[in-house]
Enzyme design. Structure first.
Site, PDB file in Angstrom:
ATOM      1  N   LYS A  62       0.695  -0.932   0.234  1.00 50.33           N
ATOM      2  CA  LYS A  62      -0.223  -0.481  -0.136  1.00 50.33           C
ATOM      3  C   LYS A  62       0.489   0.716  -0.026  1.00 50.33           C
ATOM      4  CE  LYS A  62      -1.604   2.033   3.687  1.00 50.33           C
ATOM      5  NZ  LYS A  62      -1.753   3.286   4.059  1.00 50.33           N
ATOM      6  N   ASN A  63       1.881   0.829   1.149  1.00 49.70           N
ATOM      7  CA  ASN A  63       2.572   2.839   0.930  1.00 49.70           C
ATOM      8  C   ASN A  63       3.449   2.223   0.015  1.00 49.70           C
ATOM      9  OD1 ASN A  63       1.182   2.424   2.804  1.00 49.70           O
ATOM     10  ND2 ASN A  63       2.529   2.444   5.323  1.00 49.70           N
TER      11      ASN A  63
ATOM     12  N   CYS B 282      -5.757  12.295  12.974  1.00 48.91           N
ATOM     13  CA  CYS B 282      -6.001  11.218  12.207  1.00 48.91           C
ATOM     14  C   CYS B 282      -5.954  10.641  13.778  1.00 48.91           C
ATOM     15  CB  CYS B 282      -5.460  10.118  11.336  1.00 48.91           C
ATOM     16  SG  CYS B 282      -3.680   9.853  11.482  1.00 48.91           S
TER      17      CYS B 282
ATOM     18  N   ARG C  67      -0.637  14.826  11.399  1.00 51.47           N
ATOM     19  CA  ARG C  67      -0.022  14.723   9.951  1.00 51.47           C
ATOM     20  C   ARG C  67       0.066  15.938   9.686  1.00 51.47           C
ATOM     21  NH1 ARG C  67      -1.819   9.283   9.325  1.00 51.47           N
ATOM     22  NH2 ARG C  67       0.469   9.194   8.113  1.00 51.47           N
TER      23      ARG C  67
ATOM     24  N   ASP D 294       3.926   0.748  12.198  1.00 51.18           N
ATOM     25  CA  ASP D 294       2.482   0.485  11.351  1.00 51.18           C
ATOM     26  C   ASP D 294       1.975  -1.417  11.978  1.00 51.18           C
ATOM     27  OD1 ASP D 294       3.012   1.797   8.344  1.00 51.18           O
ATOM     28  OD2 ASP D 294       1.949   2.649  10.743  1.00 51.18           O
TER      29      ASP D 294
ATOM     30  N   ARG E 204      -9.291  -0.374   3.836  1.00 51.52           N
ATOM     31  CA  ARG E 204      -7.778   1.138   3.241  1.00 51.52           C
ATOM     32  C   ARG E 204      -7.110   0.772   2.640  1.00 51.52           C
ATOM     33  NH1 ARG E 204      -6.122   5.255   6.349  1.00 51.52           N
ATOM     34  NH2 ARG E 204      -4.632   5.039   4.851  1.00 51.52           N
TER      35      ARG E 204
HETATM   36  C1  EPZ Z   1       4.002   7.002   6.273  1.00 52.40           C
HETATM   37  O1  EPZ Z   1       3.241   7.877   6.706  1.00 52.40           O
HETATM   38  C2  EPZ Z   1       3.125   5.921   5.958  1.00 52.40           C
HETATM   39  N1  EPZ Z   1       1.591   6.339   5.266  1.00 52.40           N
HETATM   40  C3  EPZ Z   1       2.888   5.929   7.920  1.00 52.40           C
HETATM   41  O2  EPZ Z   1       1.265   4.571   7.549  1.00 52.40           O
HETATM   42  C4  EPZ Z   1       3.890   5.116   8.672  1.00 52.40           C
HETATM   43  O3  EPZ Z   1       3.128   5.186   9.815  1.00 52.40           O
HETATM   44  C5  EPZ Z   1       4.788   6.758   8.273  1.00 52.40           C
HETATM   45  O4  EPZ Z   1       5.223   6.964   7.282  1.00 52.40           O
HETATM   46  C6  EPZ Z   1       6.000   6.329   9.583  1.00 52.40           C
HETATM   47  O5  EPZ Z   1       6.575   5.248   8.978  1.00 52.40           O
HETATM   48  C7  EPZ Z   1       1.502   6.878   4.265  1.00 52.40           C
HETATM   49  O6  EPZ Z   1       3.274   5.524   3.753  1.00 52.40           O
HETATM   50  C8  EPZ Z   1       1.190   6.203   2.815  1.00 52.40           C
HETATM   51  P1  EPZ Z   1       6.184  10.556   7.731  1.00 52.40           P
HETATM   52  P2  EPZ Z   1       4.011   9.729   6.712  1.00 52.40           P
HETATM   53  O7  EPZ Z   1       6.531  11.465   7.971  1.00 52.40           O
HETATM   54  O8  EPZ Z   1       4.668   9.516   5.511  1.00 52.40           O
HETATM   55  C9  EPZ Z   1       6.724  13.651  11.568  1.00 52.40           C
HETATM   56  C10 EPZ Z   1      -0.464   3.356   7.558  1.00 52.40           C
HETATM   57  O9  EPZ Z   1      -0.971   2.893   8.168  1.00 52.40           O
HETATM   58  N2  EPZ Z   1       7.042  14.308  10.620  1.00 52.40           N
HETATM   59  O10 EPZ Z   1       7.826   9.227   8.144  1.00 52.40           O
HETATM   60  O11 EPZ Z   1       3.671  10.499   7.296  1.00 52.40           O
HETATM   61  C11 EPZ Z   1       5.187  12.625  11.580  1.00 52.40           C
HETATM   62  O12 EPZ Z   1       4.615  13.795  12.711  1.00 52.40           O
HETATM   63  C12 EPZ Z   1       0.281   4.783   7.470  1.00 52.40           C
HETATM   64  O13 EPZ Z   1       0.329   2.166   6.391  1.00 52.40           O
HETATM   65  C13 EPZ Z   1       6.248  15.715  10.480  1.00 52.40           C
HETATM   66  O14 EPZ Z   1       6.818  16.165  11.857  1.00 52.40           O
HETATM   67  O15 EPZ Z   1       5.005   9.419   7.968  1.00 52.40           O
HETATM   68  C14 EPZ Z   1       5.240  11.809  12.546  1.00 52.40           C
HETATM   69  O16 EPZ Z   1       5.310  11.778  14.152  1.00 52.40           O
HETATM   70  C15 EPZ Z   1      -0.241   4.960   9.463  1.00 52.40           C
HETATM   71  N3  EPZ Z   1       6.585  16.896   9.588  1.00 52.40           N
HETATM   72  C16 EPZ Z   1       6.665  11.289  11.909  1.00 52.40           C
HETATM   73  O17 EPZ Z   1       7.470  12.946  11.252  1.00 52.40           O
HETATM   74  C17 EPZ Z   1       7.175  16.012   8.467  1.00 52.40           C
HETATM   75  O18 EPZ Z   1       6.776  17.110   7.116  1.00 52.40           O
HETATM   76  C18 EPZ Z   1       6.907  10.523  10.850  1.00 52.40           C
HETATM   77  O19 EPZ Z   1       6.292  10.684   9.872  1.00 52.40           O
HETATM   78  C19 EPZ Z   1       6.844  15.298   8.075  1.00 52.40           C
HETATM   79  C20 EPZ Z   1       6.691  14.201   9.419  1.00 52.40           C
END
Ligand code: EPZ
Length: 421
Positions: free
Chosen positions: A22-23, A117, A122, A308, A400
């Protein structure tokens, strides 16, 4: 309203085949906007997030055609917009992946901000910081973000260090950089398997991306990307979810179409919990007697224990002997599922990014509501291991990210079906 009905307490036996990631689809499908030609993507999971992503591509003017349930052909050569429609974009956090690809393609892009969420806000500040470093201007109005390259200018390479490891920003900036002028270096980059898969896709279309899967990704801008074919990697988290289901219910399950090294952290935790896991070249065999030992886990960016998989293992810990702890180091608030599992008699305390779980056998069936995709999977896992009837509502959140989860589990001997009222 639709709900899953599960009559638990049955061991699981047989084979299950894992679908595409998915990701990986979340960034590779928007990445087709960069390609001057026809692309055929295979091993695409048949899940709501993919269907929504294809609808957004079509709203932008792309032609998308299913060749087979898991093979889609996409042609983005004629676009009519550079803005993700709000009514579609707000339905999926990952719609922000369109920003990088559209910015590279058209020099401007717009998308709704990812909504909050179940496990916290996010933010996308790291994405926007990267786009600005590459010469784009960013504005946020009415919960929509718009980015554009100033008139007469081009997106240019930049040396970007992320303030924290972020999968989304790593992939979004890779997409923005492939057609930019010059070289972009992303430092403190995410190393998840789907980041490497995005690089594999882009390079198969003629991009020049190196270092993906390490903490430093280098993208040398090229003039154009050509059409071609690509197959997505298997879904690491779907595979881990079925590993946890087999561990919880007991029995012996062969989980096929996986890349075992992607699962090594999950395998290590299950082995600590008294679950047998053997690895083949493209499968893992999980065997358990349903008697689980508690343990302590801490989530971390890859190759650490994946956030995840935290809810799914949390469900196992509720069933295990002894007290266990979880430190959720990636998201601010990802324990709401524990409140739902208390309806089954589970015992836990969660505070911020830490939870203590007092495992005990003999939970009972309950009515629960999925609060997000992986929380819903955790409720299914706990219900499969528990004698009696459980009901799970809000199943659209689960669908989803999981293709045919009731069919796949039923094929392993689970008594689960969907009641659509
Ligand atoms: C991706 O989300 C995945 N989604 C998430 O999977 C997964 O939990 C996450 O990566 C971590 O592995 C998809 O790939 C579609 P991040 P993403 O940017 O990219 C902070 C699932 O269940 N952050 O790695 O949104 C953020 O708040 C979903 O499949 C900032 O502060 O995650 C978090 O604490 C849920 N500023 C951490 O970094 C930013 O600009 C990691 O977020 C971006 C992120």
């Amino acid at each position: 309203m639709e709900k899953y009905i599960i009559n638990g307490g049955k061991e699981l036996f047989g084979e299950v085949t894992i679908s595409g990631a998915k990701n990986a689809a979340a960034s590779i499908l928007p990445g087709t906007l960069l390609v001057d030609g026809i692309i055929r993507i295979s091993n695409v999971p048949d899940i709501h997030d993919v269907q929504l992503t294809l609808r957004i591509l079509e709203a932008l003017g792309a032609a998308c055609r299913y060749i087979h349930r898991s093979v889609v052909e996409i042609d983005c050569r004629k676009l009519k917009s550079h803005e993700v429609p709000v009514q579609l974009g707000v339905q999926m956090r990952a719609s922000h992946f369109f920003l990088g690809a559209m910015l590279a393609r058209s020099g401007e892009a717009g998308s709704p901000l990812p909504g909050g969420c179940d496990f916290g806000t996010r933010p996308i500040d790291q994405h926007l910081k990267g786009f600005e470093a590459m010469g784009a201007s960013v504005s946020v109005q009415n919960d929509c973000v718009r980015i554009r390259v100033p008139e007469g200018k081009k997106l240019h390479g930049a040396d970007i260090r992320f303030d924290l490891v972020t999968v989304g920003a790593t992939m979004n900036l890779m997409l923005a950089a492939v057609l930019a002028e010059g070289v972009t270096v992303l430092r403190n980059a995410a190393k998840e398997p789907h980041v490497a898969d995005l690089a594999g896709f882009l390079n198969a279309m003629g991009a020049d991306v190196s270092g993906a899967g390490t903490d430093t990704v280098t993208i040398r801008g090229v003039k154009a990307l050509h059409g071609g074919e690509y197959s997505l990697i298997p879904d690491q988290i779907e595979a881990g979810t079925y590993m946890a289901a087999a561990a919880a219910a007991g029995g012996s399950v062969k989980i096929c179409n996986v890349i075992p090294p992607h699962l090594s952290c999950i395998t290590a935790v299950l082995k600590k919990m008294n679950v047998q896991v053997t690895e083949g070249s493209d499968f893992v065999q999980v065997t358990g007697d349903g008697r689980l030992k508690g343990t302590d886990i801490e989530t971390a960016p890859y190759p650490g224990f994946p956030t995840d998989m935290q809810p799914q293992i949390g469900a196992l810990l509720c069933l295990a002997d002894g007290t266990s702890s979880i430190h959720e180091a990636v998201w601010a608030d990802r324990f709401r599922y524990l409140e739902e599992l208390k309806r089954m008699g589970a015992s836990s305390e969660a505070e911020g990014q830490h939870a203590l779980i007092h495992g005990k056998p003999g939970l009972h069936g309950a009515e629960m509501t999925a609060c997000d995709l992986r929380a819903g999977a955790a409720m299914i896992i706990a219900s499969l291991a528990t004698q009696g009837k459980s009901e799970i509502r809000n199943i659209q959140l689960i669908e989803r990210g999981y293709q045919d989860i009731t069919g796949k589990l039923s094929g392993l001997g689970a008594d689960i079906h969907c009641e659509r009222q």
